[in-house]
Design a protein around this motif. Structure first.
Motif: not given
Ligand code: SF4
Ligand code: SF4
Length: 429
Positions: A372, A374, A401-405, A407, A421
Motif C-alpha cells: 500500500c 499510502m 486510499c487512492i484506489e490504486c488497487g 492491495c 473501499f
C-alpha cells in the motif's frame, strides 16, 4: 545514463504489456460520422458546462458549444464541423448516471474555429477547455492558479498503468512541444524548476526528452528524473515523494508542499492552445488488450463512439468480456461499444473472458500492507467495512486510499479490497 533512480515505498510491478503498442506511432483516426460530446468533462465532483448551442445550429470544429460556468468547470468545444442534432441526457460512462450531451453530425467541410489571439496564456488554457488528461480531469487553469506559491512543476511522464503508451508516444514524437508547454505553465506558476519524470524502461522517451532538455536556454531549470518502473508512480503524491522527497499531508493537495503536477498530454494540449490557438477537442488514446486485433495509438476526436475506434483497429476478437476506459488497475468498465470517449480517456482496453477465482478468507499474510503506497492497513480496513464500522475505517485512513488497487492485485485470497473501499467511500459521501 542519468544516474540514480527514484522511487517511493510500497507499490507493485505488474506485467506492463506495453510492448503491444509502444512502437506504434500515433495515427489519426478518420473523422467520425458523428460525435456525442458530454458537457460534463471535468472530475465527477465538478460541474457540467452549460450549452450555448441548440439543435439545428451549424458549428465549426473548435467552436465553443458549452460554457464553463461552475466553480470547478471548463468549456467544451465541437470536435468536428457539423450540425447539432440533439441536446439531451445520455448515460455518462464515468458519472454512472445520465448527463447532458450534444450529438453533432459531421458535415465534413473542415471549417475550424480557433481561440482568440489576444488572450494571455492562462486565459487561452482556460478557454481551450484543458483538463487533466491523465484521468483526473481537473480543470488545468484552476491548477495553474494555486492559493500558495509553487516552486516546482512536475511533468508526469510516468504512465504506470499496464498497456497504456499514449503519453510515451507523445514524449517520443513531440518532445519540443512538451517542453514548450511545460515552460508556459512554469512561467504562469512562477516556478523556478521543471522536473520531467519518466520511468526507466521508457528509453526512447528518455532519449527524446533528454536531448531537447540539453538545448533549453531558459531561466527556469529543467531536470529529467528517471524513476524505477513501479505502479502507482503516476499518482501525484507518490511522484512528489519519489522525485522531491516531500510528503503531501493527509487530505491535502500538492500545492501545500509547493508543487504542481501536470500530465504529459495536458502539457501538449497547453502547447497547442498557447502556440496554435487550438482548443482541446482531440487526444491520443491507446487501444490495446488481448481482445483487439490491431493495437494502436490513435489521435481521436472527443465524443467518438468506441465502436468506430475498434473498427479502425481491425475489430475485436471473439470472446471479449470487458471494455475498459483507462488502465486495467484504475480504469472503468464501459457499458457498451457505443460509449463516446471523454477528454480523460487515456486508453480503451478490450479483454477476453478470464475465469475469476472466488474470494477466500484472509490468511493474514500482510502482503496488502506491504504494497500500500499510502501506508494503510487494507486487511484491517476491509474487516471494519465488513462489520459496518465506517467511522472507525475513516479514522484508520479510508479517505486517504487512492484506489490504486495494489492491495487487491497482490492478495492471494482474491479479496475484493479496493471495491469495498470504493463502496465505503461512496457510502460516506
Ligand atoms: S487501493 Fe487503497 S488501500 Fe489498497 S493499496 Fe491502494 S491506497 Fe492502499
Ligand atoms: S493480502 Fe489478502 S490475505 Fe493477505 S492480509 Fe491482505 S487481505 Fe489478507
Amino acid at each position: 545514463m542519468f544516474g540514480k533512480r527514484f522511487t517511493f515505498p510500497g507499490g507493485i510491478k505488474p506485467k506492463s504489456y506495453k510492448e503491444l503498442t509502444k512502437n506504434c506511432p500515433i495515427e489519426s483516426l478518420p473523422e467520425p460520422k458523428s460525435v456525442l460530446v458530454f458537457f460534463h468533462q471535468v472530475i465527477p465532483t465538478g460541474s457540467s458546462a452549460v450549452p450555448i448551442v441548440k439543435p439545428g445550429d451549424k458549428v465549426k470544429k473548435g467552436e465553443k458549444i458549452g460554457a464553463g460556468e461552475g466553480k470547478i468547470s471548463s468549456p467544451v468545444h465541437s470536435p468536428i464541423s457539423g450540425i447539432v442534432r440533439e441536446i439531451k441526457e445520455f448515460p455518462h460512462p464515468v458519472l454512472g448516471r445520465k448527463s447532458l450531451g450534444c450529438l453533432i453530425e459531421n458535415l465534413g467541410d473542415g471549417e475550424t474555429a480557433l481561440l482568440p489571439e489576444n488572450l494571455s496564456p492562462w486565459e487561452k488554457i482556460r478557454e481551450a477547455g484543458i483538463v487533466g488528461m491523465g484521468g483526473a480531469a481537473f480543470p488545468t487553469y484552476l491548477k495553474l492558479n494555486p492559493p500558495k506559491p509553487v516552486d516546482t512543476l512536475i511533468i508526469n511522464g510516468c504512465e504506470c498503468e499496464p498497456y497504456l503508451t499514449g503519453d510515451f508516444r507523445v514524449m517520443v514524437e513531440y518532445p519540443e512541444e512538451v517542453l514548450l508547454g511545460a515552460k508556459v505553465m512554469a512561467e504562469i506558476l512562477k516556478a523556478k524548476k521543471v522536473i520531467i519524470a519518466i520511468e526507466e524502461d521508457r528509453k526512447e522517451a528518455i532519449e527524446s526528452i533528454g536531448s531537447k532538455i540539453k538545448s533549453q536556454n531558459s531561466e527556469i531549470k529543467f531536470q529529467l528524473v528517471i524513476s524505477h518502473a513501479k505502479y502507482p508512480l503516476g499518482g501525484e503524491k507518490q511522484l512528489i515523494k519519489a522525485t522531491l522527497k516531500r510528503e503531501v499531508p493527509s487530505g491535502k493537495i500538492p500545492y501545500e508542499v509547493g508543487v504542481c503536477v501536470q500530465n504529459v498530454q495536458t502539457t501538449f494540449a497547453v502547447y497547442e492552445a498557447v502556440f496554435c490557438n487550438k482548443p482541446l477537442y482531440e487526444r491520443v488514446v491507446t487501444v490495446s488488450g488481448d481482445g483487439i486485433n490491431k493495437p494502436k495509438n490513435l489521435r481521436v476526436k472527443i465524443g467518438t463512439e468506441i465502436k468506430e475506434i475498434i473498427d479502425f483497429c481491425g475489430g475485436m476478437k471473439d470472446g471479449v468480456e470487458k471494455i475498459i476506459f483507462g488502465g486495467p488497475l484504475m480504469g472503468i468498465a464501459v457499458p457498451s461499444p457505443s460509449t463516446p470517449t471523454l477528454k480523460a480517456t487515456t486508453g480503451i482496453l478490450l479483454f477476453t473472458r478470464k475465469k475469476e477465482e472466488p474470494a477466500r478468507d484472509c490468511i493474514r499474510c500482510g502482503r496488502c500492507v506491504s504494497v500500500c503506497p499510502m501506508h494503510l492497513l487494507p486487511s484491517i480496513l476491509y474487516q471494519m467495512i465488513k462489520n459496518e464500522e465506517f467511522a472507525k475505517a475513516k479514522e484508520e485512513g479510508l479517505l486517504d486510499c487512492i484506489e490504486c488497487g495494489c492491495c487487491a492485485y497482490t492478495c492471494p485470497a482474491k479479496i475484493g479490497l479496493v471495491e469495498s473501499f470504493k463502496m465505503a467511500k461512496a457510502y460516506g459521501k
